[in-house]
Each structure stands twice: as structure tokens, then as C-alpha cells.
Enzyme design. Structure first.
Site, PDB file in Angstrom:
ATOM      1  NE  ARG A 106     -14.935  -0.549   8.441  1.00  0.00           N
ATOM      2  CZ  ARG A 106     -16.002  -0.365   7.661  1.00  0.00           C
ATOM      3  NH1 ARG A 106     -16.255  -1.217   6.687  1.00  0.00           N
ATOM      4  NH2 ARG A 106     -16.790   0.647   7.844  1.00  0.00           N
TER       5      ARG A 106
ATOM      6  CB  THR B 207     -24.779   2.676   1.284  1.00  0.00           C
ATOM      7  OG1 THR B 207     -23.517   3.087   0.703  1.00  0.00           O
ATOM      8  CG2 THR B 207     -25.879   3.586   0.771  1.00  0.00           C
ATOM      9  N   GLY B 208     -22.664   3.893   3.523  1.00  0.00           N
ATOM     10  CA  GLY B 208     -21.916   5.048   4.012  1.00  0.00           C
ATOM     11  C   GLY B 208     -20.966   4.560   5.069  1.00  0.00           C
ATOM     12  CD  GLN B 209     -16.033   6.642   8.029  1.00  0.00           C
ATOM     13  OE1 GLN B 209     -15.996   7.749   7.497  1.00  0.00           O
ATOM     14  NE2 GLN B 209     -15.279   6.321   9.059  1.00  0.00           N
TER      15      GLN B 209
ATOM     16  CB  THR C 240     -22.936  -0.915   0.694  1.00  0.00           C
ATOM     17  OG1 THR C 240     -21.804  -0.843   1.561  1.00  0.00           O
ATOM     18  CG2 THR C 240     -23.921  -1.873   1.316  1.00  0.00           C
TER      19      THR C 240
ATOM     20  N   GLY D  26     -17.771  -3.477   9.084  1.00  0.00           N
ATOM     21  CA  GLY D  26     -18.627  -2.295   8.997  1.00  0.00           C
ATOM     22  C   GLY D  26     -20.014  -2.533   9.558  1.00  0.00           C
ATOM     23  CG  ASP D  27     -23.001   0.055   8.019  1.00  0.00           C
ATOM     24  OD1 ASP D  27     -21.964  -0.082   7.334  1.00  0.00           O
ATOM     25  OD2 ASP D  27     -24.067   0.484   7.548  1.00  0.00           O
TER      26      ASP D  27
END
Ligand code: ASP
Length: 318
Positions: A204, A227-229, A176, A206-207
Site C-alpha cells: 500500500r 498527515t492523515g489517511q 507521518t 499513501g499520499d
């Protein structure tokens, strides 16, 4: 002189040191430095944090080295669906787009929505149309594709067939870009842009485009880009949680940001990182992976970039 500060990230999905050639590492670091300079030009002339984070993110979206804009990850159908958001800490105005496929710089579409003020978030083809109607540059979806992302999708799909997806490297999974800034008027802003994770299901989100989760700014507290899942960043409302810990508990930025990454998110065994800046110009950039593309310019004007543990001082701009 009132402090100004800027920090960026290019994702915590960084390759093993040996995963890229020396030239590719140098190019990625040079692009981080260019993004920082683009934001600093705005801040050092007394410009707005909002414009600074947008300018920095555009450079990172245009770089092939990061998972946003050109160079974004491919989903399970071999397509790009991009997410982005921007937030003004002064007014709490924000704009965000998700699952867009044709906007060259998704952060510009998020900004157009922020300026519009009547809507906050648009998704899919409607967001692409909105960007087109607002005169933003529209590209063919293959503009975003690089050989590396095509190869990574193949690797992830092979992992999936073999049942080894969990063991894939962080670089294979995600990435990201994002920026946070404090301007000379004391205002904070944050912006984030991403292709999401490689091989994600179509649709999907994301955040990154979720205000409060992957992107958040509140004057007096902090600005955060994660950044990350993303699913876990949304569940922990990471950006808002850090700002609230600072506001309500009087915690330092370093402590609040570190708690989220190293304690709260640690239990899920996911890669996670963020950059954040507070109202005094303190910068935090915690991550729990082997590396996170990142960089910052401190209120003294010192520009530094990094991918793994080692931080490279580049120049003093003040
Ligand atoms: N946060 C991004 C998402 O979940 C991915 C990443 O930063 O690795 O879409």
C-alpha cells in the site's frame, strides 16, 4: 530583510494526553525543536528551503517518537514499508520513494532522485538499490522497529479480529513527519516521510510520496506537507488544491488550508492535518484530531512546538 519561515509536523496521530509519560512528551517536543533548529540553521545562513526541509525531516526520521524512519509503523505482515518525497517550489523538481525497506533516511533517497532529474519516483527494492548505489546509508529493517510500534500492531490486529478497527485511536492508526520552508530567495519547498498506517496491507502506498497530494511546493503560492489517511489526500490532491486556491482565487493560506482539512476532508470522518507556508512566510497548521505534533519558526525567529491544543513557545532565534 526578506522573510524566512519553517514549519514541521510529526503527524496527527497523537496519543491522548495520558498515553505517554511526561518524559516521553518532553522528548518528543525536544525532537521537534531540534528538527526546527536544523532547518533554521540552513535558512538563517541564506541557504535553500530545499536543504532546510530535508535537514528537519532527517531529525524527525531519526527520532523514535514519530512514524517515519526509526520508529515507523509496521504493516500487516509485521514489516516496514516507508514512503517519502521532497519538492522544490522554485523549479517544481521533485523526488519520491515508496515502499522502501532498508534506507535509513528515505528523504535522502527522494532528494537524490530530485537531483538526478531523469526519474521522479522509484518504488520497492529498486528504490532501496538506487539508494545503495548512490552511497546512502542502508540499515537492516529492524533498525526501524520500536517496542511501541510492535505493541501498536498487536493492538490494531486485535481490533481487526474484533471488528473494532474504526474505533482505534488516531495514535494507533497512523502518523507521518513533514516540513515546509520559505527561504530568503523567496523559494518554497516541502518534504514528507512516513511509515504509513499501522497494519496497512503490504504494497500500500499513501499520499506522502505522491506529489500534489501529501507533498507539494510551488513558488508564489505555498508549500504543503500532509498527515492523515492518505487515500483521501490523494483523492483531493490536497497540496496542489491549496496552492491552486491561493493562486487562482487569491485565498489566504489559512483559509485555503482550513477549507481542505475542516470542510473537504471532514466528510470522511478521518483524522487529517497539515503544515503549510506561503510566499510571505505565513504559516498554517490545521488539524481535526485531538492533537498534531507540530512546530514552527516565524519570520521573527520565534520557535514554538505543540502536540495538543497548547502551544509552547521555546525561544527566539533572531
Ligand atoms: N498520510 C500517511 C499515509 O497515508 C499516514 C498519516 O499521516 O497518518 O501514509
Amino acid at each position: 530583510m526578506k522573510p524566512i519561515a519553517l514549519a514541521i509536523h510529526g503527524g496527527c496521530g497523537v496519543m491522548a494526553q495520558t498515553g505517554l509519560s511526561q518524559q516521553e512528551w518532553e522528548e518528543a517536543r525536544a525532537d521537534l525543536a531540534s528538527a526546527l533548529r536544523a532547518g533554521w540553521v540552513v535558512l538563517s545562513k541564506g541557504g535553500r528551503a530545499l536543504d532546510a526541509v530535508q535537514a528537519a525531516v532527517i531529525v524527525l526520521e531519526d527520532s523514535p517518537h514519530f512514524n517515519a524512519g526509526h520508529g515507523a509503523a509496521l504493516n500487516a505482515e509485521g514489516e516496514h514499508e516507508l514512503d517519502s518525497a521532497i519538492m522544490d517550489g522554485a523549479t517544481l523538481a521533485a523526488g519520491s520513494v515508496s515502499a522502501v525497506r532498508r534506507i535509513r533516511n528515505p528523504v535522502k533517497a527522494a532528494r537524490a532522485l530530485l537531483e538526478d532529474g531523469s526519474l521522479l519516483m522509484l518504488t520497492g527494492p529498486a528504490a532501496d538499490r538506487y539508494a545503495e548505489e548512490h552511497g546512502l546509508e542502508i540499515v537492516s529493517p529492524d533498525y526501524f522497529t520500536t517496542q511501541r510500534r510492535t505493541d501498536t500492531l498487536k493492538t490494531m490486529q486485535a481490533h481487526e479480529r474484533a471488528g473494532t478497527a474504526a474505533s482505534a485511536s488516531e495514535a494507533e492508526k497512523h502518523g507521518t513527519v513533514g516540513a515546509v520552508a520559505l527561504d530568503s530567495a523567496g523559494h518554497l519547498a516541502a518534504a514528507t516521510s512516513t511509515g504509513g498506517y499501522t497494519n496497512k496491507p503490504a504494497g500500500r502506498v499513501g499520499d506522502s510520496p505522491i506529489i500534489g497530494a501529501g507533498t507539494y511546493a510551488r513558488d508564489g503560492a505555498c508549500a504543503v506537507s500532509g498527515t492523515g489517511q492518505g487515500e483521501f489526500f490523494i483523492r483531493h490532491v490536497v497540496g496542489h488544491e491549496i496552492a491552486s486556491r491561493i493562486d487562482y482565487l487569491d485565498e489566504s493560506l489559512e483559509h485555503a488550508a482550513g477549507k481542505l482539512i475542516h470542510l473537504d476532508l471532514a466528510r470522511y470522518n478521518i483524522g487529517a492535518g497539515l503544515v503549510a507556508v506561503d510566499a510571505k512566510g505565513n504559516i498554517a497548521a490545521p488539524f481535526n484530531t485531538d492533537g498534531m505534533f507540530r512546530g514552527w519558526i516565524t519570520p521573527d525567529g520565534d520557535l514554538s512546538v505543540a502536540s495538543h491544543r497548547e502551544v509552547f513557545f521555546v525561544e527566539r532565534l533572531r
